[in-house]
Scaffold this motif. Structure first.
Motif, PDB file in Angstrom:
ATOM      1  N   ARG A  97       0.861  -1.131   0.022  1.00  0.00           N
ATOM      2  CA  ARG A  97       0.134  -0.110   0.091  1.00  0.00           C
ATOM      3  C   ARG A  97       1.077   1.320  -0.087  1.00  0.00           C
ATOM      4  NH1 ARG A  97      -5.245  -1.158   3.740  1.00  0.00           N
ATOM      5  NH2 ARG A  97      -6.148  -2.664   2.124  1.00  0.00           N
ATOM      6  N   LEU A  98       1.900   1.158   0.877  1.00  0.00           N
ATOM      7  CA  LEU A  98       2.634   2.632   0.576  1.00  0.00           C
ATOM      8  C   LEU A  98       3.500   2.621  -0.545  1.00  0.00           C
ATOM      9  CD1 LEU A  98       4.343   2.069   4.330  1.00  0.00           C
ATOM     10  CD2 LEU A  98       2.900   3.922   3.587  1.00  0.00           C
ATOM     11  N   THR A  99       3.943   1.574  -0.943  1.00  0.00           N
ATOM     12  CA  THR A  99       4.538   1.540  -2.525  1.00  0.00           C
ATOM     13  C   THR A  99       3.505   2.388  -3.376  1.00  0.00           C
ATOM     14  OG1 THR A  99       5.787  -0.328  -2.005  1.00  0.00           O
ATOM     15  CG2 THR A  99       5.599   0.408  -4.209  1.00  0.00           C
ATOM     16  N   ALA A 100       2.308   1.881  -3.367  1.00  0.00           N
ATOM     17  CA  ALA A 100       1.307   2.318  -4.366  1.00  0.00           C
ATOM     18  C   ALA A 100       1.035   3.886  -4.064  1.00  0.00           C
ATOM     19  CB  ALA A 100      -0.069   1.729  -4.243  1.00  0.00           C
ATOM     20  N   LEU A 101       1.143   4.088  -2.744  1.00  0.00           N
ATOM     21  CA  LEU A 101       0.734   5.839  -2.464  1.00  0.00           C
ATOM     22  C   LEU A 101       2.066   6.671  -2.973  1.00  0.00           C
ATOM     23  CD1 LEU A 101      -0.842   5.567   0.969  1.00  0.00           C
ATOM     24  CD2 LEU A 101      -1.852   5.875  -1.160  1.00  0.00           C
ATOM     25  N   ALA A 102       3.301   5.854  -2.620  1.00  0.00           N
ATOM     26  CA  ALA A 102       4.388   6.586  -3.294  1.00  0.00           C
ATOM     27  C   ALA A 102       4.579   6.624  -4.731  1.00  0.00           C
ATOM     28  CB  ALA A 102       5.782   5.793  -2.896  1.00  0.00           C
ATOM     29  N   ARG A 103       4.000   5.804  -5.322  1.00  0.00           N
ATOM     30  CA  ARG A 103       3.889   6.083  -6.985  1.00  0.00           C
ATOM     31  C   ARG A 103       2.874   7.221  -6.993  1.00  0.00           C
ATOM     32  NH1 ARG A 103       1.504   1.484  -8.009  1.00  0.00           N
ATOM     33  NH2 ARG A 103       3.634   0.313  -8.151  1.00  0.00           N
ATOM     34  N   ASP A 104       1.861   7.293  -6.493  1.00  0.00           N
ATOM     35  CA  ASP A 104       0.918   8.437  -6.350  1.00  0.00           C
ATOM     36  C   ASP A 104       1.792   9.950  -6.124  1.00  0.00           C
ATOM     37  OD1 ASP A 104      -0.978   6.737  -7.309  1.00  0.00           O
ATOM     38  OD2 ASP A 104      -1.981   6.802  -5.234  1.00  0.00           O
ATOM     39  N   GLY A 105       2.492   9.780  -4.924  1.00  0.00           N
ATOM     40  CA  GLY A 105       3.115  10.999  -4.797  1.00  0.00           C
ATOM     41  C   GLY A 105       4.195  11.381  -5.776  1.00  0.00           C
ATOM     42  N   GLY A 106       4.769  10.391  -6.614  1.00  0.00           N
ATOM     43  CA  GLY A 106       5.724  10.799  -7.497  1.00  0.00           C
ATOM     44  C   GLY A 106       4.995  11.636  -8.556  1.00  0.00           C
TER      45      GLY A 106
END
Length: 375
Positions: free
Chosen positions: A361-370
């Protein structure tokens, strides 16, 4: 469509509104002291913003995983069965209906459905779809995480919780996991009373109901309670790979501290915190309030990510990751990558499925943050 409920929580004066202009300083989660009044807890038991618009029709089964298609069909029938009287139109037989008081406890078979499967196969999507499809007014069906359910008992008391939820047609419990003996006895007693009063149950978990608690506490000493919990459910196994990363690019590498700080000051409504300080703050906030902690935050910016020091801290971080994911809050971070937050011992222990879910989940949110950085 993302919606932040105005009744989701009441937050103290300090940092109660995360909305700010581009030139304003970002808020600090460590400065927030969230409080959720007891009388709002039940009203807020609805699917979180990420799952506000999901339906069975928006779930896209993997053609290579027939269990996903089967789950949609079974849950659709289950939702239809909550409508009341038995079918006379030749359609699928109803599993069960709201049981009259004089016959409660007498129906054969389980009065609930339990979605078991790995992280990222869409269990929460399906559970929220069931909540939306159930033919009952929103105030007569409840949706919450296991942590939120146990917190409700703590806030209202056991008897009041039973009385309040017994008026519901359906109770959906996301992330059903037994972490300690106290929860085992509490939830076993609560669900038994609710089923006795005719409440239908649905739950998601990464662990089969008969295996709950294994590797976390002396589950064999609570076998009667665990078996009692298992008896309330028909288990549906959902197989598949983590859809959050299916065919998507890799998450961005961690940024430099200065990049994260600049982004936090540029993004309206962003928060900015030092990761170790945030972990310390989480230890003083009940996990059931983490949703209130991030209310209104448009992006979470963290500096100095480092491996978490112990299991208790790690489990709190898992809950925060879940609440950020539920609310679709992008994350930008410096320090170690998210897959380095948990030690090898943690990733091989009894809570490993929780940790892998958090990483996903954090990886998915980091992708959104990018995307925020490059936009």
């Amino acid at each position: 469509m993302t919606i932040v409920s105005t009744t989701e929580a009441q937050i103290s004066e300090a940092g109660s509104d995360a909305t700010s202009g581009p030139d304003d300083a970002p808020v600090a989660l460590t400065a927030r002291e969230p409080h959720v009044p007891a009388d709002q807890l039940v009203a807020e038991m609805v699917p979180p913003p990420r799952f506000d618009g999901v339906r069975f029709g928006t779930y896209i089964p993997d053609p290579a995983q027939p269990s996903q298609t089967e789950a949609v069909g079974v849950l659709s029938t289950f939702a239809d069965s909550l409508g009341g009287a038995a079918r006379t139109d030749g359609g699928p037989k109803r599993w069960f209906r709201r049981v009259p008081k004089q016959s409660r406890g007498s129906s054969a078979g389980p009065r609930g459905v339990y979605l078991d499967g790995g992280y990222g196969v869409g269990k929460t999507h399906l559970l929220a779809s069931l909540w939306h499809a159930a033919p009952a007014a929103p105030e007569r069906k409840a949706f919450g995480t296991f942590v939120e359910l146990t917190n409700l008992v703590g806030a209202l008391g056991f008897q009041q919780t039973v009385q309040t939820l017994s008026s519901h047609q359906l109770l959906c419990i996301d992330e059903f996991e037994l972490d300690d003996p106290g929860d085992t006895v509490l939830v076993s007693s609560l669900l038994a009373r609710l089923v006795e009063n005719g409440v239908a149950l649905a739950a998601t978990s990464n662990t089969l109901p008969g295996k709950l608690g294994e590797g976390r506490f002396a589950a064999a000493d609570f076998l009667r309670e665990i078996q009692g919990l298992s008896a309330h459910f028909r288990t549906l196994r959902i197989d598949g790979e983590d859809y959050r990363h299916r065919g998507l690019p890799e998450a961005p590498e961690p940024y430099a501290d200065a990049e994260v700080s600049r982004a936090a000051h540029r993004i309206p409504g962003a928060s900015l915190d030092d990761f170790p300080a945030l972990l310390d703050h989480l230890s003083r906030v009940h996990p059931s309030r983490y949703g209130a902690l991030v209310r209104g935050v448009q992006a979470v910016c963290l500096t100095g990510l480092a491996p978490v020091p112990d299991q208790s801290t790690a489990l709190r971080l898992v809950v925060l990751a879940d609440r950020l994911y539920d609310r679709e809050v992008p994350v930008l971070a410096s320090g170690v990558p998210f897959d380095k937050l948990f030690s090898e011992d943690m990733l091989q222990g009894g809570y490993r499925k929780k940790y892998f879910r958090a990483i996903s989940r954090l990886t998915a949110l980091a992708r959104d943050g990018g995307e925020l950085v490059t936009s």
